[in-house]
Design a protein around this motif. Structure first.
Motif, mmCIF file in Angstrom:
data_model
loop_
_atom_site.group_PDB
_atom_site.id
_atom_site.type_symbol
_atom_site.label_atom_id
_atom_site.label_comp_id
_atom_site.label_asym_id
_atom_site.label_seq_id
_atom_site.Cartn_x
_atom_site.Cartn_y
_atom_site.Cartn_z
ATOM 1 N N ARG A 178 11.974 1.704 3.947
ATOM 2 C CA ARG A 178 11.904 0.499 4.936
ATOM 3 C C ARG A 178 11.507 -0.872 4.048
ATOM 4 O O ARG A 178 10.382 -0.750 3.399
ATOM 5 N N LYS A 179 12.368 -1.834 4.072
ATOM 6 C CA LYS A 179 12.233 -3.120 3.550
ATOM 7 C C LYS A 179 12.180 -4.198 4.460
ATOM 8 O O LYS A 179 13.055 -4.799 4.644
ATOM 9 N N ASN A 180 10.788 -4.260 5.125
ATOM 10 C CA ASN A 180 10.660 -5.328 6.285
ATOM 11 C C ASN A 180 10.230 -6.543 5.931
ATOM 12 O O ASN A 180 9.470 -6.601 4.813
ATOM 13 N N TYR A 181 10.228 -7.637 6.605
ATOM 14 C CA TYR A 181 9.816 -8.872 6.298
ATOM 15 C C TYR A 181 9.612 -9.768 7.670
ATOM 16 O O TYR A 181 10.324 -9.383 8.508
ATOM 17 N N LYS A 182 8.871 -10.682 7.330
ATOM 18 C CA LYS A 182 8.544 -11.502 8.808
ATOM 19 C C LYS A 182 8.532 -13.037 8.210
ATOM 20 O O LYS A 182 8.295 -13.381 7.001
ATOM 21 N N LYS B 201 4.646 -10.840 4.203
ATOM 22 C CA LYS B 201 4.939 -9.268 3.711
ATOM 23 C C LYS B 201 4.804 -8.572 5.145
ATOM 24 O O LYS B 201 4.003 -8.939 5.900
ATOM 25 N N VAL B 202 5.459 -7.534 5.101
ATOM 26 C CA VAL B 202 5.369 -6.672 6.221
ATOM 27 C C VAL B 202 5.444 -5.126 5.901
ATOM 28 O O VAL B 202 6.223 -4.870 4.750
ATOM 29 N N TYR B 203 4.612 -4.300 6.217
ATOM 30 C CA TYR B 203 4.450 -2.913 5.903
ATOM 31 C C TYR B 203 5.679 -1.925 6.532
ATOM 32 O O TYR B 203 5.977 -2.227 7.582
ATOM 33 N N GLY B 204 5.937 -1.060 5.857
ATOM 34 C CA GLY B 204 6.852 0.033 6.189
ATOM 35 C C GLY B 204 6.421 1.364 5.785
ATOM 36 O O GLY B 204 5.309 1.658 5.520
ATOM 37 N N GLY C 44 5.061 7.939 1.790
ATOM 38 C CA GLY C 44 3.776 6.840 1.582
ATOM 39 C C GLY C 44 4.434 5.512 2.351
ATOM 40 O O GLY C 44 5.056 5.628 3.316
ATOM 41 N N ILE C 45 3.781 4.298 1.848
ATOM 42 C CA ILE C 45 3.921 3.143 2.543
ATOM 43 C C ILE C 45 4.610 2.196 1.660
ATOM 44 O O ILE C 45 4.745 2.420 0.302
ATOM 45 N N SER C 46 5.458 1.388 2.274
ATOM 46 C CA SER C 46 6.105 0.125 1.474
ATOM 47 C C SER C 46 5.473 -1.098 1.970
ATOM 48 O O SER C 46 5.181 -1.053 3.186
ATOM 49 N N ARG C 47 5.622 -2.010 1.168
ATOM 50 C CA ARG C 47 5.057 -3.440 1.622
ATOM 51 C C ARG C 47 6.296 -4.456 0.965
ATOM 52 O O ARG C 47 6.441 -4.411 -0.301
ATOM 53 N N ASN C 48 7.141 -5.043 1.579
ATOM 54 C CA ASN C 48 8.130 -5.912 1.339
ATOM 55 C C ASN C 48 8.047 -7.327 1.570
ATOM 56 O O ASN C 48 7.436 -7.788 2.570
ATOM 57 N N SER C 49 8.280 -8.025 0.708
ATOM 58 C CA SER C 49 8.541 -9.513 0.941
ATOM 59 C C SER C 49 9.868 -10.303 0.589
ATOM 60 O O SER C 49 10.555 -9.484 -0.305
ATOM 61 N N LEU C 50 10.325 -11.158 1.309
ATOM 62 C CA LEU C 50 11.644 -11.754 0.959
ATOM 63 C C LEU C 50 11.349 -12.866 0.153
ATOM 64 O O LEU C 50 10.588 -13.891 0.326
ATOM 65 N N ILE C 51 12.340 -12.768 -1.257
ATOM 66 C CA ILE C 51 12.224 -14.084 -2.079
ATOM 67 C C ILE C 51 13.453 -14.902 -1.693
ATOM 68 O O ILE C 51 14.378 -14.260 -1.518
ATOM 69 N N VAL D 124 5.863 0.043 -3.511
ATOM 70 C CA VAL D 124 5.882 1.549 -2.680
ATOM 71 C C VAL D 124 4.827 2.241 -3.446
ATOM 72 O O VAL D 124 4.843 2.290 -4.494
ATOM 73 N N ILE D 125 3.877 2.877 -2.631
ATOM 74 C CA ILE D 125 2.933 3.732 -3.052
ATOM 75 C C ILE D 125 3.174 5.238 -2.402
ATOM 76 O O ILE D 125 3.194 5.302 -1.093
ATOM 77 N N VAL D 126 3.313 6.143 -3.066
ATOM 78 C CA VAL D 126 3.880 7.535 -2.141
ATOM 79 C C VAL D 126 2.791 8.772 -3.052
ATOM 80 O O VAL D 126 2.350 8.608 -3.977
ATOM 81 N N ALA D 127 2.690 9.760 -2.186
ATOM 82 C CA ALA D 127 1.937 10.903 -2.587
ATOM 83 C C ALA D 127 2.654 12.193 -2.028
ATOM 84 O O ALA D 127 3.475 12.229 -1.151
ATOM 85 N N GLY D 128 2.482 13.129 -3.210
ATOM 86 C CA GLY D 128 3.488 14.500 -2.676
ATOM 87 C C GLY D 128 3.000 15.614 -3.518
ATOM 88 O O GLY D 128 1.962 15.625 -4.252
#
Length: 244
Positions: free
Chosen positions: A79-83, A51-54, A31-38, A228-232
């Motif tokens: 993936r834990k991405n950020y901008k 926030k950046v998707y991965g 699935g997809i991840s969306r991470n933010s840096l605190i 994170v949201i996944v399907a399977g």
């Protein structure tokens, strides 16, 4: 990509007791991840994290204690991405960071529903190993100043852009490669046939450990906050009578 041996050992030690029970649900998901840096430094002028998707891929391991409660682990690649982007006078300057983690969440899930459809609430903790990182961005090129005169609205009116896209080399004195934190989640399962179910799961991960080792006073602290949201598919192996 080099995977730390401790991650593999931890996964093996977790799987063996479940296999000995003679009852195990195994699944795969993506699935997809969306991470933010605190960060503890939020007062920087004209600077904001975004926030950046991965993406994420995982293996599902579950031991059903009874029809309501499940002990589970989800070894995963995430993936834990950020901008970090600049604004106002510095409009156009940014840096995107793409981080890959090998992660092991362990959790309890409480389910309600019937044999066909059921939903659950999960809670637990996780450990993760920071496997690799890449940085991409744009900064002013100070070696190429133009001959423009007058007032400038942003730095790129009198400086050319310099773009970069490079693999990050970890510094053992600065970078903390291990991450630990807690998680909560929501689960939904739909059983197609007796031993095969489809699932959708949402996970919220919050890191309790800084990405940087302690090296000075009043240094910036950085923590990952990841959705994170996944399907399977989930395969129910050796289903016992008590869970029917």
């Amino acid at each position: 990509m080099k995977i730390n041996k401790s991650v593999c050992l931890l996964g093996i030690l977790l799987i063996i007791p479940l296999l000995m029970k003679g009852q195990l649900n195994i699944g795969i998901g993506a699935g997809i991840s969306r991470n933010s840096l605190i960060s503890n430094q939020t007062d920087r002028p004209f600077t904001a994290p975004e926030k950046v998707y991965g993406y994420a891929a995982e293996i599902i391991l579950q031991y059903p204690v009874n029809k309501f409660l499940t002990i589970g682990a989800e070894p995963s690649f995430i993936r834990k991405n950020y901008k970090v982007a600049r604004s106002d006078y510095y409009q156009g300057i940014y840096q995107e960071t793409y981080n890959s983690y090998i992660q092991l969440p362990v959790m309890l899930t409480f389910y309600i529903g019937n044999q066909k459809v059921r939903g659950g609430i999960s809670a637990g903790g996780y450990s993760a190993y920071w496997a690799n990182s890449r940085k991409k961005g744009v900064i002013p090129n100070l070696s190429n100043l133009s001959l423009q005169d007058g007032d400038y609205m942003n730095v790129f009116q009198n400086m050319q852009r310099f773009s970069y896209d490079n693999a990050y080399r970890f510094d053992p004195k600065l970078d903390k490669r291990w991450e630990f934190g807690w998680l909560v989640g929501l689960d939904f399962q739909y059983t197609f046939v007796k031993q095969i179910a489809g699932f959708v799961a949402a996970r919220y991960y919050y890191s309790l450990t800084d990405q940087t080792k302690k090296y000075s006073n009043n240094q910036e602290q950085r923590f990952n906050e990841t959705l994170v949201i996944v399907a399977g598919l989930l395969f129910k192996i050796n289903t016992s009578k008590k869970n029917r």
